[in-house]
Motif scaffolding. Structure first.
Motif, PDB file in Angstrom:
ATOM      1  N   ALA A 147       0.808  -1.217   0.000  1.00  0.00           N
ATOM      2  CA  ALA A 147       0.000   0.000   0.000  1.00  0.00           C
ATOM      3  C   ALA A 147       0.844   1.271   0.000  1.00  0.00           C
ATOM      4  CB  ALA A 147      -0.923  -0.006   1.224  1.00  0.00           C
ATOM      5  N   ARG A 148       1.938   1.298   0.731  1.00  0.00           N
ATOM      6  CA  ARG A 148       2.769   2.495   0.849  1.00  0.00           C
ATOM      7  C   ARG A 148       4.237   2.142   0.628  1.00  0.00           C
ATOM      8  NH1 ARG A 148      -1.411   4.463   0.418  1.00  0.00           N
ATOM      9  NH2 ARG A 148      -2.448   6.050   1.696  1.00  0.00           N
ATOM     10  N   PRO A 149       4.628   1.762  -0.576  1.00  0.00           N
ATOM     11  CA  PRO A 149       6.028   1.406  -0.801  1.00  0.00           C
ATOM     12  C   PRO A 149       6.981   2.571  -0.614  1.00  0.00           C
ATOM     13  CG  PRO A 149       4.837   1.546  -2.882  1.00  0.00           C
ATOM     14  CD  PRO A 149       3.822   1.663  -1.800  1.00  0.00           C
ATOM     15  N   GLN A 150       6.474   3.839  -0.751  1.00  0.00           N
ATOM     16  CA  GLN A 150       7.355   4.997  -0.621  1.00  0.00           C
ATOM     17  C   GLN A 150       7.823   5.212   0.819  1.00  0.00           C
ATOM     18  OE1 GLN A 150       4.225   5.003  -1.524  1.00  0.00           O
ATOM     19  NE2 GLN A 150       3.018   6.515  -0.374  1.00  0.00           N
ATOM     20  N   PRO A 193      15.416  -5.907  -3.879  1.00  0.00           N
ATOM     21  CA  PRO A 193      15.077  -6.354  -5.237  1.00  0.00           C
ATOM     22  C   PRO A 193      13.634  -6.832  -5.361  1.00  0.00           C
ATOM     23  CG  PRO A 193      16.287  -8.076  -4.100  1.00  0.00           C
ATOM     24  CD  PRO A 193      16.224  -6.906  -3.152  1.00  0.00           C
ATOM     25  N   LEU A 194      12.872  -6.876  -4.254  1.00  0.00           N
ATOM     26  CA  LEU A 194      11.514  -7.407  -4.290  1.00  0.00           C
ATOM     27  C   LEU A 194      10.545  -6.383  -4.867  1.00  0.00           C
ATOM     28  CD1 LEU A 194      11.306  -9.240  -0.840  1.00  0.00           C
ATOM     29  CD2 LEU A 194      12.280 -10.021  -2.999  1.00  0.00           C
ATOM     30  N   SER A 195       9.616  -6.866  -5.655  1.00  0.00           N
ATOM     31  CA  SER A 195       8.597  -6.029  -6.278  1.00  0.00           C
ATOM     32  C   SER A 195       7.267  -6.194  -5.543  1.00  0.00           C
ATOM     33  CB  SER A 195       8.434  -6.406  -7.751  1.00  0.00           C
ATOM     34  OG  SER A 195       8.016  -7.758  -7.865  1.00  0.00           O
ATOM     35  N   LYS A 196       6.239  -5.477  -6.005  1.00  0.00           N
ATOM     36  CA  LYS A 196       4.920  -5.591  -5.389  1.00  0.00           C
ATOM     37  C   LYS A 196       4.362  -7.003  -5.495  1.00  0.00           C
ATOM     38  CE  LYS A 196       3.117  -0.853  -5.579  1.00  0.00           C
ATOM     39  NZ  LYS A 196       1.988  -0.012  -6.012  1.00  0.00           N
ATOM     40  N   SER A 197       4.579  -7.633  -6.629  1.00  0.00           N
ATOM     41  CA  SER A 197       4.087  -9.002  -6.793  1.00  0.00           C
ATOM     42  C   SER A 197       4.776  -9.954  -5.813  1.00  0.00           C
ATOM     43  CB  SER A 197       4.314  -9.464  -8.235  1.00  0.00           C
ATOM     44  OG  SER A 197       5.693  -9.427  -8.568  1.00  0.00           O
ATOM     45  N   ASP A 198       6.039  -9.681  -5.497  1.00  0.00           N
ATOM     46  CA  ASP A 198       6.749 -10.526  -4.528  1.00  0.00           C
ATOM     47  C   ASP A 198       6.150 -10.375  -3.136  1.00  0.00           C
ATOM     48  OD1 ASP A 198       8.552 -11.413  -6.482  1.00  0.00           O
ATOM     49  OD2 ASP A 198       9.818  -9.652  -6.196  1.00  0.00           O
ATOM     50  N   TYR A 199       5.818  -9.150  -2.764  1.00  0.00           N
ATOM     51  CA  TYR A 199       5.208  -8.952  -1.455  1.00  0.00           C
ATOM     52  C   TYR A 199       3.800  -9.533  -1.411  1.00  0.00           C
ATOM     53  CZ  TYR A 199       9.118  -6.023  -0.084  1.00  0.00           C
ATOM     54  OH  TYR A 199      10.372  -5.580   0.239  1.00  0.00           O
ATOM     55  N   LEU A 200       3.114  -9.532  -2.516  1.00  0.00           N
ATOM     56  CA  LEU A 200       1.815 -10.182  -2.564  1.00  0.00           C
ATOM     57  C   LEU A 200       1.961 -11.684  -2.366  1.00  0.00           C
ATOM     58  CD1 LEU A 200      -1.222 -10.070  -3.028  1.00  0.00           C
ATOM     59  CD2 LEU A 200      -0.791 -10.208  -5.496  1.00  0.00           C
ATOM     60  N   LEU A 201       2.977 -12.270  -2.976  1.00  0.00           N
ATOM     61  CA  LEU A 201       3.241 -13.696  -2.762  1.00  0.00           C
ATOM     62  C   LEU A 201       3.613 -13.978  -1.314  1.00  0.00           C
ATOM     63  CD1 LEU A 201       5.246 -14.570  -6.014  1.00  0.00           C
ATOM     64  CD2 LEU A 201       2.914 -15.256  -5.442  1.00  0.00           C
TER      65      LEU A 201
END
Length: 794
Positions: free
Chosen positions: A728-731, A740-748
């Motif tokens: 929700a608040r990556p900033q 190196p993790l992306s949003k999809s990685d955190y969703l996983l």
């Protein structure tokens, strides 16, 4: 002819000059010197004693043995590196001590690399390190030699070591098959000796690759999988079968009976440490007495069997009330434990009260009147309990009568109370001695009831909420991992593969109807349900949310139990940790105070895993082969599969037990100690207040108190919250180095997949944090930055 002067030294050390008329001979010089010594009173020396023939033979034998021992030490490599280097170099090298020291280091490395025990150890846990150049290179580096081989031994993790041990039989069989093919001149054979064949891959697919390279790769891979499963030597010789074959032979060896008895004593002492209340009660009632000082203690094997029966009985008594248990509790034999004495006195008074208020008695007495009388003589009743001789009983009865008469109780009632006190105690003694395992079970059941009824206190409540935050509130990741982990755990436990005839819907209904929570001790439900319910609205709402999350979390276990029951034809309860499951007393205390916070699942699954390993280690070997085929790696107590872009999939959460429980990463405590909540929390908070980054480090600020508050929230909130916040608040997150993790990685990660940073980067991150910690420490003691880095002044 001129005179000749000869200067000689006398026996006393003085010098003298003798004048001869002509050049003397040596005999003449000695003769004149002896005459001069006689004139001066210098006595002649005692002649040197000549060794006897026996002494000469002994000396020769001693020298021969010394030379033989030196030769044997050289052959066996028992000479010190310095001695060996000096022997090889010779006397000429003594003028060059630096070169001699280097030769000694090289010789020490050679001895270390060729050590037989170390080679046998590496053959079992790391066969790839048997290569001579690797062993020699690592040994040279450890000895600090200037030379090297360019290669070193590989570091093998805990899981890799276990996998290599399990593959040892198959590795030997494959190496033997390779050598047979090589001797017969098979095309593609590339092994010069059995050592090279042993160090190569342990799978049958490696044999196909060497012996049949003309086969397409997909065909070889398709053939290798069933070969690895069917031709595994562990299927033929599991440890349980070997032990069953050797047991009759071992029982006939000299000293087998004593060894068995000693094993039984060790087993009982171990069980006594785990279950002190039930074991001490069992010992107390099972011991017979021939005389005041002559106890007859049952054999240890019998005590072990009775203790197991008592544990089973205690579990069956879990649904009984504490009052009912107190009524039946044995009340004999004194105890040094104040808690045990108080419980026995309560049981004694409860039973005596029932006797006094019995409706058929000639003297009728109400419940309240009986309680008043007994409360007035509790010390005297304790004397009855502790009485060991007829004189003790007489004194205790007199004390009861005197106390009651002084309180205005009629003599008839006082006599009745003293008589019933002694008779009730005698009945309890007979019952306890007749069934000691039942007496022990009642004592254990009462202890459990008292623990469940006690107030948990502030620390236990905090610990319970922390457990829930990392388990049941960590949804859905925790539930998904538990669901999948159940199948791997019971596969390794050697559960049979046999389809149940019962409908799956029936098994599912049974699983969800047996218990409310599973793993209650690990999710804090056993602690948070004790004491008074919360009164404030916010607290009640939090309790309701936590209970609902616990039910969802437990639902994963229940669903897995229903599926496993269908696949194995076993009852659902076999796969569930119900609320009636109790930890051993000592482990329960360790879990309650937070030293071993998550003890329920390991206590439940560890005996099953051991049984499965002994009965069918081939399943464990297949897991190792699967990890190897998937490309799993180990580094710094991390088991993972490398992914692209410096990412990795963490596999440890799916394992039944952590293989790194007793191992430590570089610069850290062993995992079992590092995960103690009190130690970890205190360390992280003090570090944050001292200027260290917060946890998670990506949310660190310049204010230490705020970092400490963020770290506190990290313990209070589940990991799912932080992963969702990343989405929700990556900033808000500033990772250094960048993550190196992306949003999809955190969703996983929210869904249970452990996507992490590649552990190969952890060493650099750890060094950076240690350097920052050192700088903070230096600043605190008054050292300036330019003193830490003097090169910066230039």
């Amino acid at each position: 002819m001129p005179e000749v002067k000869v200067r000689v030294q006398l026996r006393d050390g003085r010098w003298a000059t003798i004048i001869f008329e002509k050049q003397p001979t040596p005999e003449e010089i000695d003769r004149e010197a002896a005459a001069l010594e006689a004139l001066l009173g210098i006595s002649s020396p005692t002649p040197t004693a000549q060794p006897t023939q026996a002494q000469q033979m002994a000396g020769a034998l001693r020298g021969t043995l010394q030379r033989g021992w030196n030769w044997l030490r050289g052959k066996l490599g028992l000479k010190s590196p310095e001695e060996r280097a000096a022997e090889i170099a010779g006397p000429a090298m003594a003028k060059h001590p630096e070169a001699l020291q280097e030769m000694a280091r090289i010789e020490a490395a050679r001895q270390q690399a060729s050590s037989l025990p170390a080679m046998l150890r590496d053959a079992a846990i790391a066969p790839q390190n048997l290569a001579a150049e690797r062993r020699y290179g690592s040994a040279l580096q450890r000895q600090g030699a200037q030379s090297g081989t360019g290669t070193e031994m590989e570091q093998v993790g805990v899981v890799g070591q276990l996998g290599n041990i399990l593959s040892l039989p198959q590795r030997g069989a494959v190496a033997w098959a390779k050598q047979i093919a090589q001797r017969r001149g098979a095309q593609g054979s590339k092994y010069a000796d059995s050592g090279e064949a042993f160090m190569d891959a342990a799978e049958w697919g490696a044999l196909l690759e060497d012996m049949a390279p003309q086969l397409p790769k997909p065909v070889r891979q398709a053939l290798s999988v069933p070969m690895d499963i069917v031709l595994d030597p562990l299927l033929l010789v599991p440890p349980a079968k070997v032990a069953a074959v050797l047991a009759p032979i071992a029982s006939k060896l000299p000293g087998a009976a004593k060894a068995t008895e000693l094993g039984g004593k060790i087993q009982f002492q171990a069980l006594k440490w785990l279950h002190p209340t039930i074991a001490s009660t069992l010992e107390q009632y099972a011991t017979k007495w021939e005389g005041p000082d002559t106890p007859i203690i049952p054999p240890a094997s019998q005590l072990v069997q009775r203790l197991r029966q008592a544990l089973q009985l205690a579990s069956e008594m879990s649904n009984r009330s504490i009052g009912d248990l107190v009524q039946e509790m044995p009340i004999v034999a004194p105890s040094n434990d104040p808690m045990a004495a108080a419980v026995k006195l309560s049981a004694f008074m409860s039973r005596l009260r029932d006797q006094l208020t019995w409706p058929q008695r000639a003297v009728r007495m109400t419940q309240r009147r009986a309680e008043q009388i007994l409360a007035n003589i509790n010390e005297e009743l304790l004397q009855i309990l502790q009485a060991q001789s007829p004189e003790d009983f007489v004194r205790a009865e007199r004390a009861i009568k005197t106390k009651l008469r002084s309180a205005g109780v009629p003599d008839e009632i006082a006599q009745m109370v003293s008589y019933l006190a002694r008779s009730v105690r005698g009945v309890g003694e007979f019952q306890a001695e007749a069934a000691p395992e039942r007496a022990a079970a009642i004592a254990e059941a009462i202890r459990r009831k008292m623990v469940d009824a006690s107030d948990p206190g502030l620390w236990q409540r905090m610990l319970g909420w922390w457990k829930r935050s990392v388990t049941s509130l960590n949804l859905p990741a925790g539930a998904i991992r538990n669901f999948l982990g159940n199948f791997l755990a019971h596969y390794l436990a050697n559960e049979p593969m046999k389809l149940s005839p019962r409908p799956f819907a029936e098994l599912l209904k049974e699983a969800f109807g047996t218990t409310k929570f599973t793993r209650a001790g690990d999710i804090g439900a056993d602690v948070l349900k004790r004491g008074e319910p919360p009164k404030q609205a916010m607290a009640r709402a939090a309790q309701t949310v936590a209970d609902k999350a616990g039910e969802i979390y437990s639902g994963a276990d229940k669903l897995a139990a229903a599926i496993l029951a269908k696949l194995s034809d076993k009852p659902v309860e076999h796969f569930l940790i119900g609320e009636s499951f109790r930890l051993p007393e000592r482990i329960e205390w360790l879990s309650r105070v937070g030293l071993v916070p998550f003890a329920t699942w390991p206590t439940f699954i560890a005996p099953r895993l051991w049984k499965g390993f002994m009965e069918n280690p081939a399943r464990w070997h297949r897991l190792g082969l699967a990890l190897l085929a998937a490309g799993a790696q180990e580094k710094d107590n991390n088991l993972y599969i490398p992914l692209k872009d410096n990412k990795a999939l963490n596999l440890e959460p799916f394992l039944p037990l952590s293989p790194y429980m007793f191992s430590a990463s570089e610069g850290d405590l062993p995992e079992l100690l590092a995960r103690w909540p009190a130690i970890a929390f205190a360390r992280d908070i003090t570090d944050a207040l001292a200027g260290a980054p917060a946890r998670p480090a990506a949310l660190s600020t310049e204010l230490p108190p705020l970092n400490a508050a963020i770290t506190t929230l990290n313990y209070a909130l589940p990991p799912t919250f932080w992963n969702a916040l990343r989405l929700a608040r990556p900033q808000w997150f500033a990772d250094i180095p960048p993550s190196p993790l992306s949003k999809s990685d955190y969703l996983l990660r929210v869904l249970g997949a452990g996507i992490i940073r590649d552990p190969a980067q952890y060493a650099a991150i750890r060094r950076r944090r240690e350097l920052e910690k050192l700088r903070r420490l230096m600043r605190r003691v008054g050292v300036r930055a330019n003193q830490m880095n003097p090169d910066d002044e230039e």
